[in-house]
Design a protein around this motif. Structure first.
Motif, PDB file in Angstrom:
ATOM      1  N   ASN A  94       3.225 -11.935   5.068  1.00 32.19           N
ATOM      2  CA  ASN A  94       3.043 -11.498   6.438  1.00 32.19           C
ATOM      3  C   ASN A  94       2.296 -12.590   7.198  1.00 32.19           C
ATOM      4  O   ASN A  94       1.171 -12.934   6.831  1.00 32.19           O
ATOM      5  CB  ASN A  94       2.255 -10.181   6.472  1.00 32.19           C
ATOM      6  N   TYR A  95       2.932 -13.147   8.214  1.00 37.28           N
ATOM      7  CA  TYR A  95       2.352 -14.237   9.011  1.00 37.28           C
ATOM      8  C   TYR A  95       2.261 -13.838  10.477  1.00 37.28           C
ATOM      9  O   TYR A  95       3.036 -13.014  10.955  1.00 37.28           O
ATOM     10  CB  TYR A  95       3.238 -15.481   8.931  1.00 37.28           C
ATOM     11  N   ARG A  96       1.330 -14.491  11.173  1.00 42.88           N
ATOM     12  CA  ARG A  96       1.238 -14.392  12.627  1.00 42.88           C
ATOM     13  C   ARG A  96       0.786 -15.747  13.146  1.00 42.88           C
ATOM     14  O   ARG A  96      -0.166 -16.327  12.616  1.00 42.88           O
ATOM     15  CB  ARG A  96       0.239 -13.322  13.049  1.00 42.88           C
ATOM     16  N   ASP A  97       1.475 -16.245  14.145  1.00 44.82           N
ATOM     17  CA  ASP A  97       1.139 -17.536  14.761  1.00 44.82           C
ATOM     18  C   ASP A  97       1.040 -18.660  13.723  1.00 44.82           C
ATOM     19  O   ASP A  97       0.149 -19.501  13.795  1.00 44.82           O
ATOM     20  CB  ASP A  97      -0.164 -17.435  15.555  1.00 44.82           C
ATOM     21  N   GLY A 133      -1.567 -11.491   5.710  1.00 47.84           N
ATOM     22  CA  GLY A 133      -1.614 -10.564   4.590  1.00 47.84           C
ATOM     23  C   GLY A 133      -1.432  -9.115   4.982  1.00 47.84           C
ATOM     24  O   GLY A 133      -0.831  -8.793   6.011  1.00 47.84           O
ATOM     25  N   PHE A 134      -2.004  -8.251   4.146  1.00 46.16           N
ATOM     26  CA  PHE A 134      -1.815  -6.810   4.277  1.00 46.16           C
ATOM     27  C   PHE A 134      -3.120  -6.091   3.969  1.00 46.16           C
ATOM     28  O   PHE A 134      -3.973  -6.610   3.258  1.00 46.16           O
ATOM     29  CB  PHE A 134      -0.766  -6.319   3.268  1.00 46.16           C
ATOM     30  N   ASP A 135      -3.212  -4.862   4.438  1.00 47.24           N
ATOM     31  CA  ASP A 135      -4.317  -3.999   4.068  1.00 47.24           C
ATOM     32  C   ASP A 135      -4.011  -3.386   2.702  1.00 47.24           C
ATOM     33  O   ASP A 135      -2.936  -2.798   2.497  1.00 47.24           O
ATOM     34  CB  ASP A 135      -4.486  -2.902   5.120  1.00 47.24           C
ATOM     35  N   TYR A 136      -4.935  -3.533   1.767  1.00 48.34           N
ATOM     36  CA  TYR A 136      -4.737  -3.088   0.387  1.00 48.34           C
ATOM     37  C   TYR A 136      -4.385  -1.601   0.311  1.00 48.34           C
ATOM     38  O   TYR A 136      -3.403  -1.218  -0.339  1.00 48.34           O
ATOM     39  CB  TYR A 136      -5.991  -3.388  -0.439  1.00 48.34           C
ATOM     40  N   ALA A 137      -5.170  -0.749   0.958  1.00 55.46           N
ATOM     41  CA  ALA A 137      -4.935   0.701   0.880  1.00 55.46           C
ATOM     42  C   ALA A 137      -3.568   1.071   1.443  1.00 55.46           C
ATOM     43  O   ALA A 137      -2.871   1.927   0.890  1.00 55.46           O
ATOM     44  CB  ALA A 137      -6.043   1.457   1.614  1.00 55.46           C
ATOM     45  N   THR A 138      -3.159   0.411   2.515  1.00 52.89           N
ATOM     46  CA  THR A 138      -1.872   0.704   3.138  1.00 52.89           C
ATOM     47  C   THR A 138      -0.716   0.378   2.207  1.00 52.89           C
ATOM     48  O   THR A 138       0.184   1.200   2.010  1.00 52.89           O
ATOM     49  CB  THR A 138      -1.716  -0.065   4.468  1.00 52.89           C
ATOM     50  N   TYR A 173       2.303  -6.955  -7.936  1.00 51.32           N
ATOM     51  CA  TYR A 173       1.022  -7.661  -7.930  1.00 51.32           C
ATOM     52  C   TYR A 173       0.517  -7.795  -6.496  1.00 51.32           C
ATOM     53  O   TYR A 173       1.229  -8.277  -5.616  1.00 51.32           O
ATOM     54  CB  TYR A 173       1.158  -9.036  -8.580  1.00 51.32           C
ATOM     55  N   LEU A 174      -0.724  -7.370  -6.296  1.00 52.47           N
ATOM     56  CA  LEU A 174      -1.308  -7.326  -4.960  1.00 52.47           C
ATOM     57  C   LEU A 174      -2.444  -8.323  -4.793  1.00 52.47           C
ATOM     58  O   LEU A 174      -3.407  -8.068  -4.097  1.00 52.47           O
ATOM     59  CB  LEU A 174      -1.805  -5.904  -4.664  1.00 52.47           C
ATOM     60  N   ALA A 218      -3.371 -10.947   0.220  1.00 50.15           N
ATOM     61  CA  ALA A 218      -2.804 -12.154   0.838  1.00 50.15           C
ATOM     62  C   ALA A 218      -1.285 -12.114   0.824  1.00 50.15           C
ATOM     63  O   ALA A 218      -0.624 -12.477   1.795  1.00 50.15           O
ATOM     64  CB  ALA A 218      -3.309 -13.401   0.132  1.00 50.15           C
ATOM     65  N   GLY A 219      -0.710 -11.687  -0.281  1.00 48.56           N
ATOM     66  CA  GLY A 219       0.735 -11.602  -0.436  1.00 48.56           C
ATOM     67  C   GLY A 219       1.054 -10.674  -1.594  1.00 48.56           C
ATOM     68  O   GLY A 219       0.190 -10.368  -2.416  1.00 48.56           O
ATOM     69  N   ILE A 220       2.298 -10.234  -1.652  1.00 50.26           N
ATOM     70  CA  ILE A 220       2.742  -9.298  -2.687  1.00 50.26           C
ATOM     71  C   ILE A 220       3.805  -9.989  -3.522  1.00 50.26           C
ATOM     72  O   ILE A 220       4.705 -10.647  -2.986  1.00 50.26           O
ATOM     73  CB  ILE A 220       3.319  -8.026  -2.045  1.00 50.26           C
ATOM     74  N   MET A 221       3.716  -9.825  -4.844  1.00 51.97           N
ATOM     75  CA  MET A 221       4.738 -10.347  -5.747  1.00 51.97           C
ATOM     76  C   MET A 221       5.224  -9.196  -6.618  1.00 51.97           C
ATOM     77  O   MET A 221       4.417  -8.482  -7.216  1.00 51.97           O
ATOM     78  CB  MET A 221       4.181 -11.471  -6.629  1.00 51.97           C
ATOM     79  N   VAL A 222       6.531  -9.011  -6.663  1.00 53.53           N
ATOM     80  CA  VAL A 222       7.135  -7.965  -7.465  1.00 53.53           C
ATOM     81  C   VAL A 222       7.837  -8.633  -8.641  1.00 53.53           C
ATOM     82  O   VAL A 222       8.752  -9.442  -8.451  1.00 53.53           O
ATOM     83  CB  VAL A 222       8.153  -7.142  -6.648  1.00 53.53           C
ATOM     84  N   ALA A 223       7.391  -8.309  -9.852  1.00 53.27           N
ATOM     85  CA  ALA A 223       8.022  -8.850 -11.056  1.00 53.27           C
ATOM     86  C   ALA A 223       9.234  -7.985 -11.404  1.00 53.27           C
ATOM     87  O   ALA A 223       9.129  -6.762 -11.479  1.00 53.27           O
ATOM     88  CB  ALA A 223       7.030  -8.859 -12.220  1.00 53.27           C
ATOM     89  N   ARG A 224      10.362  -8.622 -11.569  1.00 52.97           N
ATOM     90  CA  ARG A 224      11.601  -7.956 -11.931  1.00 52.97           C
ATOM     91  C   ARG A 224      11.929  -6.789 -10.990  1.00 52.97           C
ATOM     92  O   ARG A 224      11.956  -5.628 -11.405  1.00 52.97           O
ATOM     93  CB  ARG A 224      11.550  -7.476 -13.386  1.00 52.97           C
ATOM     94  N   PRO A 225      12.155  -7.087  -9.701  1.00 54.45           N
ATOM     95  CA  PRO A 225      12.471  -6.008  -8.756  1.00 54.45           C
ATOM     96  C   PRO A 225      13.698  -5.225  -9.209  1.00 54.45           C
ATOM     97  O   PRO A 225      14.592  -5.775  -9.857  1.00 54.45           O
ATOM     98  CB  PRO A 225      12.718  -6.736  -7.442  1.00 54.45           C
ATOM     99  N   ILE A 226      13.709  -3.947  -8.900  1.00 60.78           N
ATOM    100  CA  ILE A 226      14.803  -3.066  -9.314  1.00 60.78           C
ATOM    101  C   ILE A 226      15.600  -2.630  -8.091  1.00 60.78           C
ATOM    102  O   ILE A 226      15.188  -2.853  -6.953  1.00 60.78           O
ATOM    103  CB  ILE A 226      14.256  -1.841 -10.086  1.00 60.78           C
ATOM    104  N   ARG A 227      16.734  -1.989  -8.334  1.00 62.39           N
ATOM    105  CA  ARG A 227      17.616  -1.560  -7.250  1.00 62.39           C
ATOM    106  C   ARG A 227      17.512  -0.065  -6.965  1.00 62.39           C
ATOM    107  O   ARG A 227      18.333   0.480  -6.246  1.00 62.39           O
ATOM    108  CB  ARG A 227      19.062  -1.915  -7.587  1.00 62.39           C
ATOM    109  N   HIS A 228      16.512   0.584  -7.518  1.00 64.60           N
ATOM    110  CA  HIS A 228      16.349   2.013  -7.319  1.00 64.60           C
ATOM    111  C   HIS A 228      16.163   2.295  -5.828  1.00 64.60           C
ATOM    112  O   HIS A 228      15.360   1.625  -5.166  1.00 64.60           O
ATOM    113  CB  HIS A 228      15.138   2.501  -8.116  1.00 64.60           C
TER     114      HIS A 228
END
Length: 140
Positions: free
Chosen positions: A9-12, A17-22, A55-56, A68-78
């Protein structure tokens, strides 16, 4: 070799990044295990084989509340997983790309211009999606 999905997530031109709880609320299901030592959510979707590690940003993210960023290991198609990813894309001008196909994916209406031009040049021409199921289509 496994595939990863990266969500930024970028701006300018700067990462915001993101809010952890959200993001935890959006990405979690009734069957979610928090692996705090890795800053990871292990999330199950209905079937035992439909599990994904998200991973958050390490254990510091839970403490600071900032991802800061999100990484998904082995994303699924569900479908429920794709719906959650699509909800994260709605948190701003959020970009998703896969390790095996770096075409940046944005929800329709997002502003790819929030990202540095050299980053977009490295990743490729952005693709815009209107629905969760479009996240698995790798071709523009």
């Amino acid at each position: 070799m496994s595939i990863e999905a990266f969500i930024w997530n970028y701006r300018d031109g700067e990462p915001i990044g993101f809010d952890y709880a959200t993001v935890c609320e959006i990405l979690s299901t009734d069957q979610t295990e928090s692996l705090d030592q890795y800053g990871c959510l292990r999330v199950w979707f209905q079937e035992p084989d439909d599990v994904v590690d998200i991973y958050l940003g390490g254990k510091e993210a839970a403490e600071s509340g900032d991802v800061a960023g999100i990484m998904v290991a082995r994303p699924i198609r569900h479908p429920a997983f794709l719906e959650r990813l699509f909800q994260v894309l709605q948190l701003g001008d959020v970009m998703l790309f896969y390790s095996d196909e770096t075409t940046p994916v944005f929800r329709s209406g997002a502003d790819a211009g929030q990202y540095p031009a050299d980053l977009l040049a490295q990743l490729g021409e952005p693709r815009y999606v209107n629905a969760p199921e479009e996240l698995v289509q790798q071709e523009p």
